[in-house]
Design a protein around this motif. Structure first.
Motif, PDB file in Angstrom:
ATOM      1  N   ILE A   1      11.277  -3.622  29.351  1.00  0.00           N
ATOM      2  CA  ILE A   1      12.331  -2.463  29.851  1.00  0.00           C
ATOM      3  C   ILE A   1      13.014  -1.551  28.875  1.00  0.00           C
ATOM      4  O   ILE A   1      12.931  -0.370  29.028  1.00  0.00           O
ATOM      5  N   TYR A   2      13.346  -2.198  27.637  1.00  0.00           N
ATOM      6  CA  TYR A   2      13.577  -1.321  26.520  1.00  0.00           C
ATOM      7  C   TYR A   2      12.850  -0.316  26.162  1.00  0.00           C
ATOM      8  O   TYR A   2      12.974   0.730  25.815  1.00  0.00           O
ATOM      9  N   LEU A   3      11.394  -0.906  26.050  1.00  0.00           N
ATOM     10  CA  LEU A   3      10.347  -0.190  25.615  1.00  0.00           C
ATOM     11  C   LEU A   3      10.100   1.312  26.424  1.00  0.00           C
ATOM     12  O   LEU A   3       9.976   2.499  26.183  1.00  0.00           O
TER      13      LEU A   3
ATOM     14  N   VAL B   1      10.594   5.251  25.709  1.00  0.00           N
ATOM     15  CA  VAL B   1       9.681   6.138  25.749  1.00  0.00           C
ATOM     16  C   VAL B   1      10.132   7.053  26.834  1.00  0.00           C
ATOM     17  O   VAL B   1       9.923   8.475  26.583  1.00  0.00           O
ATOM     18  N   ALA B   2      10.947   6.948  27.967  1.00  0.00           N
ATOM     19  CA  ALA B   2      11.683   7.852  28.837  1.00  0.00           C
ATOM     20  C   ALA B   2      12.494   8.592  28.068  1.00  0.00           C
ATOM     21  O   ALA B   2      12.557  10.031  28.392  1.00  0.00           O
ATOM     22  N   THR B   3      13.011   8.180  26.998  1.00  0.00           N
ATOM     23  CA  THR B   3      14.077   9.094  26.324  1.00  0.00           C
ATOM     24  C   THR B   3      13.360  10.054  25.245  1.00  0.00           C
ATOM     25  O   THR B   3      13.746  10.958  25.088  1.00  0.00           O
TER      26      THR B   3
ATOM     27  N   PRO C   1      11.821  13.663  27.080  1.00  0.00           N
ATOM     28  CA  PRO C   1      12.644  14.976  27.236  1.00  0.00           C
ATOM     29  C   PRO C   1      13.162  15.313  25.555  1.00  0.00           C
ATOM     30  O   PRO C   1      13.151  16.778  25.207  1.00  0.00           O
ATOM     31  N   LEU C   2      13.171  14.505  24.705  1.00  0.00           N
ATOM     32  CA  LEU C   2      13.535  15.069  23.324  1.00  0.00           C
ATOM     33  C   LEU C   2      12.106  15.674  22.799  1.00  0.00           C
ATOM     34  O   LEU C   2      12.635  16.776  21.891  1.00  0.00           O
ATOM     35  N   TYR C   3      11.167  15.194  23.180  1.00  0.00           N
ATOM     36  CA  TYR C   3       9.982  15.970  22.758  1.00  0.00           C
ATOM     37  C   TYR C   3       9.854  17.294  23.489  1.00  0.00           C
ATOM     38  O   TYR C   3       9.404  18.507  23.010  1.00  0.00           O
TER      39      TYR C   3
END
Length: 581
Positions: free
Chosen positions: A12-14, A18-20, A23-25
């Protein structure tokens, strides 16, 4: 907690990580240099022109300093500002320069940094040296510091303006201006540096009368660069537009003044003043932004007034008899003495009556809004449309007139016009030569030159009374005082051409306004005419008394003489007749 639960949490943390990152990318993806490339932040930097490359030259050292501060750039900058102040107090100039350089690396796009520290070097540090050459070196350090700031802030019009102002004001108006201007004219190293920045120091726009770069003209080229940046769409910040735009043409005037003070009093001075007048006229035609909904052109005041007069006359014709009736009502309400003046034929009015007429005409002018309310319905709409146009013009006239007064526009305009005349340059040359003859003890020659110059200055003041508030007016008054010493007199003769000007300066009225000179001169002429009349009446009275006394004396002398003559004649007649009898 079993192993499967811990594993699920790691998954879940991973996934969240990745989901975070996605958008940063998408937000922070760098641009490849082509339009609309990169992430959202890169696109916004391109759109608003705030990328490092858009603001100015990219400094690797500056970027390294920002990273080295680990997010504490503000704290580091504050500490460096304190150190810079400490080093200045302790006269540790090398450490001061190092601190200033570090501040600039930390805050390269805060243009106040460059302005403040350049001022610090040129004004505060330079005065600590005794030799003017050392002081000039610190002034040059300040100019080079500003140039670095401009390189890293190409879209900072205020900083570019300050650089141009700096070249003119600090070099051309300091106590050592003659030495600084000479050192600047011969500073080939600085000239090469300026040429690398796109300042054409070898062009006719920058060269003075001796074909060397002039600090005032070089400063004007910097200012013109700032005007080009603003004309390209960059906003003026931290400065009023009127102050931003007036400095360039004013530097042309200062250049002409400077070369005259240095003894260039020939065709070169006339050419400099002619160009200064052209630049000021061009400034008067420039559209100046204001806080109002419109821009203004300082040279268009007379056009605005004429346009308003035409609209007012159009309104009067539209109002017709209604306007005339309301105007007559105002006339009937005038005091009897004002009405008598108004109703007299213009040729029969006294001087006082002629002077009072503008106020009388203003008093009998009815309010246009009141007139519009009395008009027939079919005329009210076109009348109100005219009044809206007049109201808009009134606002423009008020704003234009206010800005003209704020920068003393008429004074600089009149000065440029007067100084480009041959007679003005001749008058200054005569004063210059008279002062030289005075220093060399050639008294007769100095007096002759002084008187010739004073007569020309009288004619100039008649046409341009605004020059009586010029800085050179005090120098002229000092020349008059030296002339009085040379002729060994505490007072000027009544026929002295500048007696009114000298008396005005003596009373401290010379720096008030040209209107004060006009009033003072008129009062002096009236007093002189009155005194002349009194002297003529006194002379006639004395002649009458002398004639009366002479007649009385003749009557007294002639009476016994006539009696004796008559007696002797009678006796002779009797004696001559006696033999005949």
């Amino acid at each position: 907690m079993n192993q499967s639960t811990a594993f699920r949490r790691k998954i879940i943390y991973l996934v969240i990580l990745v989901a975070t990152l996605v958008p940063l990318y998408l937000l922070g993806q760098p641009s490849d240099g082509t339009p609309d490339s990169g992430g959202q932040l890169a696109t916004m930097r391109q759109e608003f022109g705030i990328a490092e490359s858009d603001l100015g030259e990219i400094s690797p050292a500056s970027e390294t300093m920002k990273l080295a501060s680990l997010g504490l750039r503000g704290v580091a900058a504050t500490l460096l500002w304190e150190k810079a102040h400490k080093y200045r107090v302790l006269h540790e100039w090398d450490r001061l320069k190092a601190a200033l350089n570090n501040i600039a690396l930390l805050q390269p796009h805060y243009d106040k940094v460059w302005e403040h520290q350049a001022h610090n070097l040129a004004y505060n540090v330079s005065v600590e040296f005794d030799d003017y050459r050392q002081r000039y070196e610190m002034v040059r350090e300040g100019t080079e510091f500003l140039t670095r700031g401009v390189r890293q802030n190409r879209k900072a019009p205020r900083l570019i303006w300050y650089t141009g102002w700096f070249y003119g004001q600090k070099i051309g108006m300091s106590d050592e201006k003659r030495q600084f201007r000479r050192l600047f004219a011969d500073d080939t190293v600085l000239h090469d540096s300026l040429a690398n920045e796109g300042i054409a120091v070898d062009s006719s726009e920058a060269l003075g009368p001796f074909q060397k770069p002039d600090n005032w003209l070089v400063g004007r080229l910097w200012l013109n660069h700032g005007y080009d940046v603003v004309d390209a769409g960059v906003e003026i910040r931290r400065q009023t537009p009127i102050n931003f735009y007036e400095t360039g043409p004013k530097w042309s005037i200062k250049h002409a003044e400077a070369i005259e003070n240095e003894g260039v009093l020939d065709q070169r001075a006339i050419s400099a003043w002619t160009k200064a007048s052209e630049n000021w006229d061009r400034f008067g035609k420039r559209s100046i932004p204001t806080l109002a909904r419109f821009t203004v052109k300082l040279g268009s005041l007379s056009d605005l007034l004429n346009e308003r007069g035409e609209l007012a006359e159009k309104f009067r014709k539209l109002a017709g008899q209604v306007y005339l009736d309301m105007r007559q009502e105002k006339v009937d309400q005038l005091p009897i003495d004002m009405r008598n003046v108004y109703e007299k034929d213009p040729d029969q009015r006294t001087e006082a009556g002629k002077e009072a007429m503008p106020n009388i005409l203003a008093a009998i002018e009815p309010n246009f809004q009141d007139v519009a309310q009395r008009l027939p319905t079919e005329k009210q709409l076109p009348a109100l449309q005219i009044l809206d146009e007049i109201d808009d013009l009134d606002q423009r006239i008020q704003k234009t007139d206010g800005l003209r007064k704020q920068i003393n526009y008429v004074y600089w305009e009149s000065l440029s016009m007067a100084e480009q005349e041959d007679r003005t340059v001749k008058a200054r040359k005569l004063i210059y030569d008279a002062e030289k003859a005075n220093r060399e003890a050639e008294v007769d020659l100095a007096i002759k030159l002084y008187l010739e110059a004073f007569q020309i200055w009288y004619e100039i003041f008649e046409d341009y009374p605004v020059l009586t508030i010029d800085d050179s007016a005090e120098d002229l008054y000092a020349s008059i005082r030296r002339y009085m010493i040379m002729i060994d007199s505490e007072e000027l003769s009544e026929d002295f051409p500048l007696s009114g000007f000298a008396e005005m300066m003596e009373q401290g009225l010379g720096r008030t306004s040209p209107e004060s000179y006009e009033r003072f001169r008129k009062e002096q002429e009236e007093l002189a005419a009155k005194r002349q009349k009194e002297l003529e009446e006194e002379e006639r009275r004395r002649e009458a008394e002398a004639a009366k006394e002479m007649k009385a004396a003749e009557e007294k002398d002639e009476t016994p003489k006539d009696e004796t003559t008559e007696g002797e004649g009678d006796g002779e007649a009797e004696e001559s007749e006696s033999p005949a009898q």
